[in-house]
Design a protein around this motif. Structure first.
Motif, mmCIF file in Angstrom:
data_model
loop_
_atom_site.group_PDB
_atom_site.id
_atom_site.type_symbol
_atom_site.label_atom_id
_atom_site.label_comp_id
_atom_site.label_asym_id
_atom_site.label_seq_id
_atom_site.Cartn_x
_atom_site.Cartn_y
_atom_site.Cartn_z
ATOM 1 N N ASP A 161 -38.481 -31.709 24.824
ATOM 2 C CA ASP A 161 -37.247 -32.015 24.092
ATOM 3 C C ASP A 161 -37.015 -33.524 24.036
ATOM 4 O O ASP A 161 -36.685 -34.080 22.981
ATOM 5 C CB ASP A 161 -36.035 -31.349 24.750
ATOM 6 C CG ASP A 161 -35.987 -29.849 24.577
ATOM 7 O OD1 ASP A 161 -36.694 -29.307 23.697
ATOM 8 O OD2 ASP A 161 -35.229 -29.204 25.339
ATOM 9 N N GLN B 1 -39.521 -35.139 21.755
ATOM 10 C CA GLN B 1 -39.189 -34.839 20.359
ATOM 11 C C GLN B 1 -38.111 -35.794 19.858
ATOM 12 O O GLN B 1 -38.215 -36.346 18.759
ATOM 13 C CB GLN B 1 -38.707 -33.398 20.209
ATOM 14 C CG GLN B 1 -38.284 -33.060 18.793
ATOM 15 C CD GLN B 1 -37.777 -31.629 18.657
ATOM 16 O OE1 GLN B 1 -38.012 -30.789 19.523
ATOM 17 N NE2 GLN B 1 -37.077 -31.369 17.578
ATOM 18 N N GLU B 2 -37.102 -36.008 20.680
ATOM 19 C CA GLU B 2 -36.036 -36.926 20.291
ATOM 20 C C GLU B 2 -36.575 -38.342 20.111
ATOM 21 O O GLU B 2 -36.219 -39.034 19.150
ATOM 22 C CB GLU B 2 -34.922 -36.910 21.334
ATOM 23 C CG GLU B 2 -33.716 -37.718 20.917
ATOM 24 C CD GLU B 2 -32.554 -37.575 21.883
ATOM 25 O OE1 GLU B 2 -31.744 -38.514 21.933
ATOM 26 O OE2 GLU B 2 -32.459 -36.551 22.577
ATOM 27 N N ARG B 3 -37.448 -38.780 21.033
ATOM 28 C CA ARG B 3 -38.050 -40.115 20.903
ATOM 29 C C ARG B 3 -38.874 -40.218 19.626
ATOM 30 O O ARG B 3 -38.826 -41.238 18.928
ATOM 31 C CB ARG B 3 -38.927 -40.421 22.109
ATOM 32 C CG ARG B 3 -38.130 -40.754 23.356
ATOM 33 C CD ARG B 3 -39.002 -41.069 24.540
ATOM 34 N NE ARG B 3 -39.853 -42.230 24.300
ATOM 35 C CZ ARG B 3 -40.946 -42.490 25.014
ATOM 36 N NH1 ARG B 3 -41.323 -41.697 25.994
ATOM 37 N NH2 ARG B 3 -41.680 -43.554 24.735
ATOM 38 N N GLU C 211 -38.522 -38.457 16.834
ATOM 39 C CA GLU C 211 -37.638 -38.439 15.665
ATOM 40 C C GLU C 211 -36.939 -39.783 15.444
ATOM 41 O O GLU C 211 -36.621 -40.137 14.309
ATOM 42 C CB GLU C 211 -36.597 -37.326 15.811
ATOM 43 C CG GLU C 211 -37.186 -35.947 15.676
ATOM 44 C CD GLU C 211 -36.224 -34.817 16.022
ATOM 45 O OE1 GLU C 211 -36.574 -33.658 15.731
ATOM 46 O OE2 GLU C 211 -35.139 -35.077 16.577
ATOM 47 N N ASN C 212 -36.739 -40.539 16.519
ATOM 48 C CA ASN C 212 -36.029 -41.812 16.418
ATOM 49 C C ASN C 212 -36.941 -43.042 16.469
ATOM 50 O O ASN C 212 -36.462 -44.163 16.414
ATOM 51 C CB ASN C 212 -34.985 -41.916 17.539
ATOM 52 C CG ASN C 212 -33.902 -40.886 17.376
ATOM 53 O OD1 ASN C 212 -33.394 -40.670 16.288
ATOM 54 N ND2 ASN C 212 -33.566 -40.207 18.464
#
Length: 167
Positions: free
Chosen positions: A36, A39-41, A43-44
């Motif tokens: 998770d 994934q956030e890293r 996406e950003n």
């Protein structure tokens, strides 16, 4: 072609099987939190950080792939066979004085066809993998005991064009 007159029920019964279900549980379910965060890293992040070197640990994409592989490699498929009410009652009578939870471990351990486990191992498994995953094992056991066996292809992708046999 077999007709009702020449059907051999004894031969058919020799290969008959009880309803069974399987469920996959994961030893390394905690990796989902790491996935998770990655994934956030991703996406950003800037494109070069996603596919290029990232702080010596490889690209974010390769880090994600490595963790995802570890998660998937930790899978354990458990096969459970249904039990009749009479069989469950017989297990209860053979093990008097137990709590419902203890009897549940005995019943489910008896139903697990692979990998074979003892009730004590099943209790430890429940503790280690957590309630959510263990409830999936219980749910599959109840399905094997109560649902009529049926094949479903609902999970298969639908064809999208009339030429492919789609809608």
């Amino acid at each position: 072609m077999t007709t009702p007159q020449d059907f051999d029920i004894d031969a058919w019964l020799e290969d008959a099987e009880r309803p069974a279900r399987s469920v996959t549980v994961y030893q390394k379910a905690g990796l989902i939190a790491d996935l998770d965060a990655l994934q956030e890293r991703i996406e950003n992040a800037e494109d070069e950080d996603v596919d290029g070197p990232s702080a010596g640990g490889g690209s974010l994409r390769s880090q994600y792939a490595k963790l995802a592989k570890q998660f998937h490699d930790s899978a354990l498929v458990i096969k459970l066979e249904g039990r009749s009410d009479a069989e469950k009652s017989a297990l209860a009578k053979a093990n008097p004085g137990l709590t419902g939870t203890q009897l549940g471990y005995i019943t489910i351990a008896d139903a697990i066809q692979s990998p074979k486990v003892t009730p004590a191992q099943l209790e430890k498994l429940a503790d280690k993998i957590g309630e959510t995953q263990f409830n999936q094992i219980i749910a599959r056991f109840h399905e094997a005991c109560t649902e009529v066996p049926a094949v479903s292809a609902d999970f298969l992708p639908k064809r999208s064009t009339p030429d492919d046999g789609g809608e």
